[in-house]
Design a protein around this motif. Structure first.
Motif, PDB file in Angstrom:
ATOM      1  N   ARG A   1       0.683  -1.260   0.081  1.00 61.33           N
ATOM      2  CA  ARG A   1       0.004   0.009  -0.067  1.00 61.33           C
ATOM      3  C   ARG A   1       0.761   1.281  -0.051  1.00 61.33           C
ATOM      4  N   VAL A   2       1.865   1.355   0.750  1.00 60.51           N
ATOM      5  CA  VAL A   2       2.766   2.566   1.004  1.00 60.51           C
ATOM      6  C   VAL A   2       3.801   2.532  -0.015  1.00 60.51           C
ATOM      7  N   LEU A   3       4.657   1.495  -0.038  1.00 60.80           N
ATOM      8  CA  LEU A   3       5.875   1.462  -0.562  1.00 60.80           C
ATOM      9  C   LEU A   3       5.783   1.335  -2.076  1.00 60.80           C
ATOM     10  N   VAL A   4       5.115   0.570  -2.455  1.00 63.88           N
ATOM     11  CA  VAL A   4       4.804  -0.011  -3.829  1.00 63.88           C
ATOM     12  C   VAL A   4       3.895   0.891  -4.550  1.00 63.88           C
ATOM     13  N   ASP A   5       2.566   0.943  -4.150  1.00 61.86           N
ATOM     14  CA  ASP A   5       1.558   1.304  -4.885  1.00 61.86           C
ATOM     15  C   ASP A   5       1.589   3.009  -5.019  1.00 61.86           C
TER      16      ASP A   5
ATOM     17  N   ALA B   1      14.619  -8.601   7.236  1.00 58.69           N
ATOM     18  CA  ALA B   1      14.993  -9.737   6.439  1.00 58.69           C
ATOM     19  C   ALA B   1      13.581  -9.933   5.481  1.00 58.69           C
ATOM     20  N   VAL B   2      12.340  -9.753   6.376  1.00 59.82           N
ATOM     21  CA  VAL B   2      11.060  -9.829   5.942  1.00 59.82           C
ATOM     22  C   VAL B   2      10.979  -8.741   4.657  1.00 59.82           C
ATOM     23  N   LEU B   3      11.382  -7.533   4.927  1.00 57.86           N
ATOM     24  CA  LEU B   3      11.370  -6.327   3.804  1.00 57.86           C
ATOM     25  C   LEU B   3      12.073  -6.880   2.524  1.00 57.86           C
ATOM     26  N   ALA B   4      13.582  -7.555   2.774  1.00 56.53           N
ATOM     27  CA  ALA B   4      14.059  -8.059   1.749  1.00 56.53           C
ATOM     28  C   ALA B   4      13.473  -9.082   0.827  1.00 56.53           C
ATOM     29  N   GLU B   5      12.827 -10.102   1.495  1.00 55.44           N
ATOM     30  CA  GLU B   5      11.980 -10.709   0.841  1.00 55.44           C
ATOM     31  C   GLU B   5      10.826 -10.129   0.039  1.00 55.44           C
ATOM     32  N   LEU B   6      10.208  -9.361   0.556  1.00 57.03           N
ATOM     33  CA  LEU B   6       9.278  -8.600  -0.111  1.00 57.03           C
ATOM     34  C   LEU B   6       9.819  -7.937  -1.093  1.00 57.03           C
ATOM     35  N   GLY B   7      10.811  -7.225  -1.000  1.00 56.44           N
ATOM     36  CA  GLY B   7      11.350  -6.603  -2.152  1.00 56.44           C
ATOM     37  C   GLY B   7      11.826  -7.316  -3.266  1.00 56.44           C
ATOM     38  N   GLU B   8      12.247  -8.433  -3.309  1.00 57.37           N
ATOM     39  CA  GLU B   8      12.417  -9.625  -4.141  1.00 57.37           C
ATOM     40  C   GLU B   8      11.055  -9.592  -4.871  1.00 57.37           C
ATOM     41  N   ARG B   9      10.059  -9.710  -4.302  1.00 60.52           N
ATOM     42  CA  ARG B   9       8.555  -9.907  -4.992  1.00 60.52           C
ATOM     43  C   ARG B   9       8.169  -8.603  -5.498  1.00 60.52           C
ATOM     44  N   TYR B  10       8.373  -7.447  -4.869  1.00 59.56           N
ATOM     45  CA  TYR B  10       7.876  -6.080  -5.560  1.00 59.56           C
ATOM     46  C   TYR B  10       8.971  -5.245  -6.327  1.00 59.56           C
TER      47      TYR B  10
END
Length: 320
Positions: free
Chosen positions: A108-112, A136-145
């Motif tokens: 919602r905040v960082l991507v959209d 670590a979770v942020l890095a995983e989500l970064g790979e996705r987004y």
């Protein structure tokens, strides 16, 4: 530098950006390291740097208490500009926001809204419902987004520099140590209001009484050397004066209300009522004391003013 109040303020055509996220209360040396890293990423990628900060403090929503505020949000935004920040998004921290999952917050905040290409946070950053997200979770989500995550190492001088530590130093009256961690003197600001007028009419030291927001981080009771600044120019002219600052309840007069009063050294001609002023704390002169007579208090005040003058002259290199 732009300021956006909420996600809706962000232009719909805003392109990709480097995003730093945090409360940043104090914009202290640890926060400055995060901003410097974000700026480096921005230069490398050729992208603007956006800071996402929160108001009110998340603890007000999560725990029902607000830590004493080191830097109100307007001051926070102002302090970020010299660190190469292009825009600040002040995100209202609400129950709705706190209920977002880690992925929900990212999307919602960082991507959209901000199309993040890189996200920079402190290495202890937590986010999402029940603080389930970390670097670590942020890095995983970064790979996705499609963004990178940088968890900046916390700055320490033997002990980690945190807003909580700075608040504790201020409580103790150690404004010099707090200034070292902040990278500048601690400041409080508010509108000047009428007080009991004892300073001008009884004691010979006219003071400016600051009406501060209730959650302000005010140093422990005592007398301080500092600087009094006028935040609203009058006739196009700024004003800044060396000052003796009293914090406390005026126990000699059986006071109950805690006040911050500043006397601009050797000035009895200033008309400041109704103006917004700031007080920057440089050094503690002494703790709060109760005197047996007004005459004893006046003698102490003359001594305090002399010590403040010496401290501030040494600070500016003025030997006059």
């Amino acid at each position: 530098m732009r300021r956006w109040d909420g996600l809706e303020d962000i232009p719909s055509d805003w392109g990709r950006s480097v995003v730093a996220v945090g409360v940043f209360d104090g914009v202290h040396r640890g926060h400055q390291a995060i901003l410097a890293s974000a700026r480096a990423h921005g230069r490398e990628l050729g992208l603007p740097v956006v800071v996402v900060t929160f108001d009110p403090h998340p603890q007000r929503v999560l725990r029902g208490v607000t830590p004493p505020v080191l830097t109100p949000v307007g001051r926070r935004v102002e302090l970020m500009e010299p660190f190469g920040v292009d825009a600040v998004c002040v995100l209202p921290f609400s129950e709705e926001l706190s209920a977002l999952s880690a992925e929900g917050f990212v999307q919602r905040v960082l991507v959209d809204r901000l199309a993040a290409a890189a996200v920079v946070v402190g290495e202890d950053f937590r986010f999402g419902y029940r603080a389930a997200g970390n670097v670590a979770v942020l890095a995983e989500l970064g790979e996705r987004y499609d963004f990178t995550a940088d968890g900046v190492r916390l700055v320490a001088d033997g002990e980690t520099i945190t807003s909580t530590r700075i608040r504790s130093l201020l409580d103790e009256g150690d404004v010099a140590a707090a200034a070292d961690l902040l990278g500048r003197p601690h400041r409080v600001s508010g509108r000047i209001v009428h007080g009991a007028a004892r300073g001008r009419e009884l004691l010979g030291f006219p003071t400016a009484n600051a009406d501060l927001p209730p959650d302000t981080a005010v140093p422990g009771d005592g007398v301080y050397a500092g600087w009094l600044s006028r935040l609203e120019p009058v006739g196009g002219q700024e004003g800044r004066w060396p000052a003796a600052v009293s914090v406390g309840t005026n126990p000699t007069f059986n006071g109950a209300e805690r006040t911050v009063e500043a006397y601009a050294l050797d000035r009895d001609d200033l008309e400041l009522y109704g103006l917004r002023m700031a007080v920057d704390f440089t050094a503690r002169i002494r703790g709060q004391e109760r005197f047996d007579s007004i005459d004893e208090l006046i003698v102490a005040m003359h001594r305090d003013v002399g010590r403040c003058r010496d401290v501030l002259a040494a600070e500016t290199g003025d030997s006059a």
